[in-house]
Design an enzyme around this catalytic site. Structure first.
Site, PDB file in Angstrom:
ATOM      1  N   ALA A 126       0.846  -1.201   0.000  1.00  0.00           N
ATOM      2  CA  ALA A 126       0.000   0.000   0.000  1.00  0.00           C
ATOM      3  C   ALA A 126       0.873   1.238   0.000  1.00  0.00           C
ATOM      4  O   ALA A 126       1.995   1.240   0.534  1.00  0.00           O
ATOM      5  CB  ALA A 126      -0.930   0.006   1.207  1.00  0.00           C
ATOM      6  N   ASP A 127       0.345   2.303  -0.596  1.00  0.00           N
ATOM      7  CA  ASP A 127       1.065   3.577  -0.600  1.00  0.00           C
ATOM      8  C   ASP A 127       0.045   4.707  -0.560  1.00  0.00           C
ATOM      9  O   ASP A 127      -0.988   4.642  -1.234  1.00  0.00           O
ATOM     10  CB  ASP A 127       1.938   3.717  -1.843  1.00  0.00           C
ATOM     11  CG  ASP A 127       2.866   4.922  -1.744  1.00  0.00           C
ATOM     12  OD1 ASP A 127       3.929   4.784  -1.095  1.00  0.00           O
ATOM     13  OD2 ASP A 127       2.534   5.995  -2.283  1.00  0.00           O
ATOM     14  N   THR A 128       0.348   5.739   0.233  1.00  0.00           N
ATOM     15  CA  THR A 128      -0.571   6.866   0.411  1.00  0.00           C
ATOM     16  C   THR A 128       0.124   8.173   0.072  1.00  0.00           C
ATOM     17  O   THR A 128       1.278   8.388   0.466  1.00  0.00           O
ATOM     18  CB  THR A 128      -1.079   6.914   1.867  1.00  0.00           C
ATOM     19  OG1 THR A 128      -1.742   5.686   2.183  1.00  0.00           O
ATOM     20  CG2 THR A 128      -2.045   8.073   2.072  1.00  0.00           C
TER      21      THR A 128
END
Length: 209
Positions: free
Chosen positions: A86-88
């Site tokens: 995941a990446d934000t």
């Protein structure tokens, strides 16, 4: 131990390719029947000029998951796993704001964000360590931040909370007090949209409940 099928390979565990304690807590909150392991990866987070925010988070989440798969394949006892990356990012006026380089950078980001709305994008990638379909998706949430003066910004930065977070704030901590409202998934802003993840896991016959 629970097992589920993906193609011809039985999945025996979930591997979260992240060092984020927030994402670890969110995955744990799902109460999955499969064991969940954490595997931190050191991946290239550079992006190309002109990439749209949704493409940025999808590519970076896929890089993290793929790097973890590569690490698992080098293990002698590699269990069939579903790897989650995941990446934000925070986006203001089309510009991607990542984690601050230092306190001055954090103050500058917050000065730009205060009193305005911005978007938070999180990409999620599910990659089987053996054979099977890779799924990459994203969510976007709009966030409105309260107007803040320089003293409030300086005090928040001094708390240390902004230093490891995209956009220099954490909505699940003290940052909740500077957010006026949101439109979309709260957990997306924290760093892992659980509603989206549960839909993705269902594609692998992994049920949340």
């Amino acid at each position: 131990m629970g097992h589920t099928q993906l193609g011809n390979e039985p999945i025996s565990r979930i591997v979260l390719a992240s060092s984020s304690p927030r994402r670890k807590e969110l995955v744990a909150s799902l109460g999955l029947s499969l064991p969940v392991y954490i595997l931190s990866t050191d991946t290239d987070e550079s992006i190309e000029l002109g990439w749209k925010p949704d493409y940025v988070v999808e590519q970076l989440s896929l890089r993290k998951a793929s790097a973890a798969v590569h690490m698992l394949q080098n293990e002698s006892d590699n269990q069939p796993s579903l790897v989650i990356g995941a990446d934000t990012i925070v986006v203001l006026d089309g510009e991607v704001l990542g984690k601050p380089k230092d306190e001055a950078d954090a103050r500058h980001m917050l000065q730009r964000l205060q009193g305005r709305s911005h978007e938070v994008y999180t990409g999620v990638a599910c990659v089987p360590s053996m054979n099977g379909e890779t799924i990459v998706m994203h969510r976007m949430t709009r966030v409105w931040m309260k107007p803040l003066n320089d003293k409030q910004i300086a005090n928040y930065v001094a708390s240390g909370e902004p230093m490891d977070k995209a956009g220099s704030y954490g909505i699940q901590g003290l940052g909740a007090t500077i957010v006026e409202r949101i439109d979309g998934c709260y957990f997306n802003v924290v760093g892992l949209p659980l509603s989206l993840l549960s839909d993705m896991l269902a594609r692998y016959d992994i049920a949340v409940f």
